[in-house]
Scaffold this active site. Structure first.
Site, PDB file in Angstrom:
ATOM      1  N   SER A  16       0.954  -1.266  -0.027  1.00  0.00           N
ATOM      2  CA  SER A  16       0.015  -0.045  -0.016  1.00  0.00           C
ATOM      3  C   SER A  16       0.851   1.119   0.160  1.00  0.00           C
ATOM      4  O   SER A  16       2.072   1.335   0.428  1.00  0.00           O
ATOM      5  CB  SER A  16      -0.866   0.051   1.312  1.00  0.00           C
ATOM      6  OG  SER A  16      -0.321   0.515   2.522  1.00  0.00           O
ATOM      7  N   ASP A  17       0.347   2.329  -0.265  1.00  0.00           N
ATOM      8  CA  ASP A  17       0.954   3.581  -0.146  1.00  0.00           C
ATOM      9  C   ASP A  17       0.831   4.098   1.234  1.00  0.00           C
ATOM     10  O   ASP A  17      -0.023   3.219   1.993  1.00  0.00           O
ATOM     11  CB  ASP A  17       0.472   4.834  -1.095  1.00  0.00           C
ATOM     12  CG  ASP A  17       1.490   5.878  -1.488  1.00  0.00           C
ATOM     13  OD1 ASP A  17       2.190   6.118  -0.340  1.00  0.00           O
ATOM     14  OD2 ASP A  17       1.382   6.533  -2.559  1.00  0.00           O
ATOM     15  N   TRP A  18       1.420   5.133   1.685  1.00  0.00           N
ATOM     16  CA  TRP A  18       1.490   5.240   3.255  1.00  0.00           C
ATOM     17  C   TRP A  18       0.156   5.631   3.822  1.00  0.00           C
ATOM     18  O   TRP A  18      -0.663   6.479   3.306  1.00  0.00           O
ATOM     19  CB  TRP A  18       2.185   6.809   3.195  1.00  0.00           C
ATOM     20  CG  TRP A  18       2.533   7.218   4.723  1.00  0.00           C
ATOM     21  CD1 TRP A  18       1.451   7.506   5.721  1.00  0.00           C
ATOM     22  CD2 TRP A  18       3.626   7.131   5.244  1.00  0.00           C
ATOM     23  NE1 TRP A  18       2.294   7.872   6.672  1.00  0.00           N
ATOM     24  CE2 TRP A  18       3.490   7.767   6.515  1.00  0.00           C
ATOM     25  CE3 TRP A  18       5.086   7.378   5.004  1.00  0.00           C
ATOM     26  CZ2 TRP A  18       4.555   8.142   7.364  1.00  0.00           C
ATOM     27  CZ3 TRP A  18       6.176   7.314   5.888  1.00  0.00           C
ATOM     28  CH2 TRP A  18       5.972   8.121   7.364  1.00  0.00           C
ATOM     29  N   GLY A  19      -0.060   4.481   4.725  1.00  0.00           N
ATOM     30  CA  GLY A  19      -1.283   4.728   5.396  1.00  0.00           C
ATOM     31  C   GLY A  19      -2.737   4.624   4.416  1.00  0.00           C
ATOM     32  O   GLY A  19      -3.953   4.868   5.079  1.00  0.00           O
ATOM     33  N   ALA A  20      -2.545   4.069   3.429  1.00  0.00           N
ATOM     34  CA  ALA A  20      -3.724   3.702   2.467  1.00  0.00           C
ATOM     35  C   ALA A  20      -4.806   2.730   3.009  1.00  0.00           C
ATOM     36  O   ALA A  20      -5.981   3.028   2.651  1.00  0.00           O
ATOM     37  CB  ALA A  20      -3.261   3.447   1.067  1.00  0.00           C
TER      38      ALA A  20
END
Length: 715
Positions: free
Chosen positions: A266-270
């Site tokens: 995932s991207d950051w915190g997605a």
């Protein structure tokens, strides 16, 4: 390590250890070995026991930090599964190269591969194993700040350059366990992130499957074919579902259609943001949605860590799903050779690349090949030795040339434009100003005086590095009004103006172009910016960059790209007025500068083009290029094709081939290239790619508005 050995490790892992492998955290979660609970750990509710099951760390800075964290982790980890370290190495690590958009302007696979290769060498010296690059998003809206990270608006260009990034990072054979000066590449962002509505970061994306497959997926397909080890999900919603929870996107499109076998992160915190998107009630549901969709690793949230165990008990996820995701993590670590050497050679490795003369030379070469000469009225460039030169403006002495994602690069090591020009223009007079919205009266008077008393005035303008990149969308991608007004006042006292632009996106430049005899787009050129630009200004090298994005004439034209569809009522050259065609009442359809545009110091013409009338398997085209100037010139010959009739509406033309050609002064060269059926394919209604028999028109030249040289028929 053989796959059976990885599977054996998997059987020995507890459920908690498996889940931990699916989580990535930053270095500040790890204490200095004192056993204390750090602030970030407390914020996410992590225990020390949970921390030492984590699979990956992102954003370390030095090899000392990597060694400390890895050593302490292995001491406390039951099964001694090493951490994998990842970082945002977007356009260099400590030595900063031009931004990816600028590298896109090089139109050069060779250069991009070389930049990625040296970036990998420097990155491995710091102990990092994976880069979150390349960003292969197609971009057509300069309001979006992250166009800086892309290589442009064309799917063919993005595909060949994205593949070049992967090969440069990972090596041609992709054998990372043996090549310890290489790093694993992560393609991002999957998918269609560059089409965010309104050019606003993180915003919704809504498009047809046909558009997705034709324009936005080819660069991912190319990167996967080149061997990319990871793919990152995008922040945006697609088909009403956030990408990180989108089963159709991750399972059907990515895994099946593109045949991706590696790790999805995932991207950051997605994963956590699935709650904010309103598709998950809480973090447990977010974790369930993410894993079920096929997102293997959760970056910077505790959704997986705190909830997958309970989700498994509730049969909301399966043991097989968890095992499959963990195996992807173990396979990546095995590919990197971490089980044999958790430090991946960094204990013995000396920092021989960072700040070396060789890497600085490559950075300087990258600047020279990526700057785009947009205007050269009266051949004001290159500068002549006898001329008196003034350098003025807010970027004259600025070291803010690195751009976004240069978080480790040092501004104090940047070669400024002033420093570069002083080496080649001994009589240079410089009047710099602070990078701010307006200038003091004294600064303005000093600049005007310098303009009056010199032959040529170089004006360094642009936007700060904080104004482009992630979360820097602009409703009006323009220069500050004070900079344009400065240009106007300087031009009034000396019309011999050469403007140098430092920026991370296409800007609206009509006023700037009108007030300048020379206009050079330098983007954010990186550590060697001043040297590389100066090489071009004095004619040591000829500019060869080409615009990787269309530069609109007005904001109202955005989004604008060269490969648009004709529409049923196209605006043609023969239009005489009367309405009822696709046009604006108050502005032209055409841009200020088209895709692929860029001048050189040469004067090249195309002659004697020979195109066979019939194409069966291949079409062999010959032509002669003539250089009518006395200077050696490297040009980018662009080949565009129009398919006259298709099963779907097709673009006016598409870039199908790029040829780099170097000609000595006053010389001619025969050029031969071939098109294949594969060069003529497009996505059909069944979402399959193939070509159709019929008539095609061939366009040849040096930008996307180049003329037709004839037609051929595919049998």
């Amino acid at each position: 390590m053989e796959r059976k050995e990885l599977e054996n490790i998997l059987t020995r892992m507890t459920l908690e250890e498996k889940i931990g492998q699916l989580v990535q955290l930053t270095p500040d979660f790890f204490s200095k070995g004192t056993g204390e609970i750090t602030g970030p750990m407390a914020d996410l509710g992590l225990s020390e026991e949970e921390l030492y099951t984590i699979g990956s760390v992102l954003g370390t800075h030095t090899k000392e930090e990597v060694i400390r964290i890895q050593k302490n982790y292995l001491k406390k980890s039951r099964l001694k599964i090493p951490l994998v370290f990842m970082a945002d190495v977007i356009h260099g690590y400590e030595t900063i190269f031009p931004i990816p958009l600028a590298l896109g302007a090089s139109f050069s696979e060779e250069l991009v591969k070389k930049v990625a290769d040296y970036s990998a060498k420097e990155t491995t010296e710091a102990g990092v194993h994976v880069t979150f690059s390349p960003m292969v998003d197609l971009v057509r809206d300069p309001r979006w700040g992250r166009v800086l990270e892309s290589t442009g608006e064309d799917s063919y260009l993005n595909t060949i350059l994205g593949s070049a990034f992967v090969k440069g990072y990972q090596g041609e054979n992709g054998n990372l366990s043996q090549n310890k000066d290489k790093i694993a590449a992560c393609l991002k962002h999957f998918a269609a992130y560059g089409a965010a509505e309104g050019g606003r970061d993180y915003n919704t994306v809504d498009m047809s499957d046909l558009n997705l497959y034709e324009n936005y997926l080819p660069s991912f397909a190319g990167g996967i074919a080149a061997g990319a080890k990871l793919v990152m999900t995008s922040f945006n919603v697609f088909k009403g579902i956030p990408s990180t929870a989108n089963q159709w996107l991750l399972k059907k499109v990515l895994r099946e259609d593109l045949d991706f076998k590696g790790l999805v992160i995932s991207d950051w915190g997605a994963v956590r943001e699935l709650v904010t998107h309103g598709v998950a009630e809480d973090l447990k549901e977010a974790a369930i949605l993410g894993l079920n969709a096929g997102c293997d690793m959760d970056m910077m949230s505790n959704a997986y860590l705190k909830n997958l165990k309970e989700a498994l008990k509730e049969n909301a996820v399966t043991k097989e799903q968890i095992n499959a995701a963990v195996l992807k993590v173990l396979e990546l670590k095995n590919d990197l050779g971490l089980f044999e050497d958790p430090y991946r050679g960094v204990l013995e490795k000396e920092n021989t690349i960072t700040a070396s003369e060789k890497i600085r030379q490559v950075a300087r070469e990258a600047v020279r090949k990526s700057c785009v000469l947009l205007k050269n009225e009266e051949n004001i460039l290159p500068l002549q030795p006898q001329q008196k030169i003034a350098l003025v403006g807010p970027f004259a002495e600025s070291n803010d040339l690195l751009g976004a994602w240069s978080w480790i690069g040092k501004k104090e090591e940047v070669v400024t434009l002033k420093e570069g020009l002083e080496k080649v223009c001994p009589s240079l007079r410089t009047v710099g100003t602070k990078e701010r919205a307006c200038f003091t009266k004294d600064e303005l008077e000093n600049m005007l005086e310098a303009a009056k008393n010199n032959d040529v005035v170089i004006v360094a303008l642009g936007e700060s590095s904080a104004e482009s990149g992630e979360a820097t969308s602009k409703g009006q991608p323009i220069l500050p009004s004070s900079q344009v007004e400065l240009l106007r006042e300087l031009q009034a006292v000396n019309p011999n103006i050469v403007t140098i632009l430092f920026n991370g996106r296409p800007l609206i430049l009509e006023d700037v172009a009108q007030l300048s005899k020379g206009l050079l787009e330098a983007f954010f050129p990186g550590s060697e910016g001043g040297n590389g630009i100066s090489d071009l200004l004095v004619g040591k090298y000829s500019p060869e960059g080409k615009l990787p994005m269309t530069y609109p004439l007005t904001i109202g034209q955005i989004p604008l790209h060269y490969d648009e569809l004709t529409t049923g009522r196209p605006l043609t050259e023969n239009y005489q007025g009367g309405g009822y065609v696709s046009f604006y009442l108050d502005q032209p359809n055409t841009p200020l500068y088209p895709f692929g545009y860029g001048l050189t110091y040469g004067n090249l013409t195309i002659k004697e083009v020979k195109i066979p009338k019939i194409m069966k398997e291949n079409l062999d085209v010959t032509l002669t290029l003539e250089n009518h100037s006395f200077k050696e010139v490297s040009e980018t010959l662009q080949v565009y094709v129009k398919d006259h009739v298709g099963k779907v509406a097709l673009p006016k033309r598409k870039l199908r081939k790029i040829l780099k050609v170097t000609l000595e002064g006053n010389s001619a060269k025969e050029v031969v290239f071939s098109l294949t059926k594969e060069d003529l394919v497009y996505v059909h209604p069944d979402l399959k790619k193939y070509s159709d028999p019929g008539e095609f028109t061939l366009y040849l030249g040096f930008n996307s508005t180049c003329p037709s040289y004839g037609s051929f028929t595919l049998e």
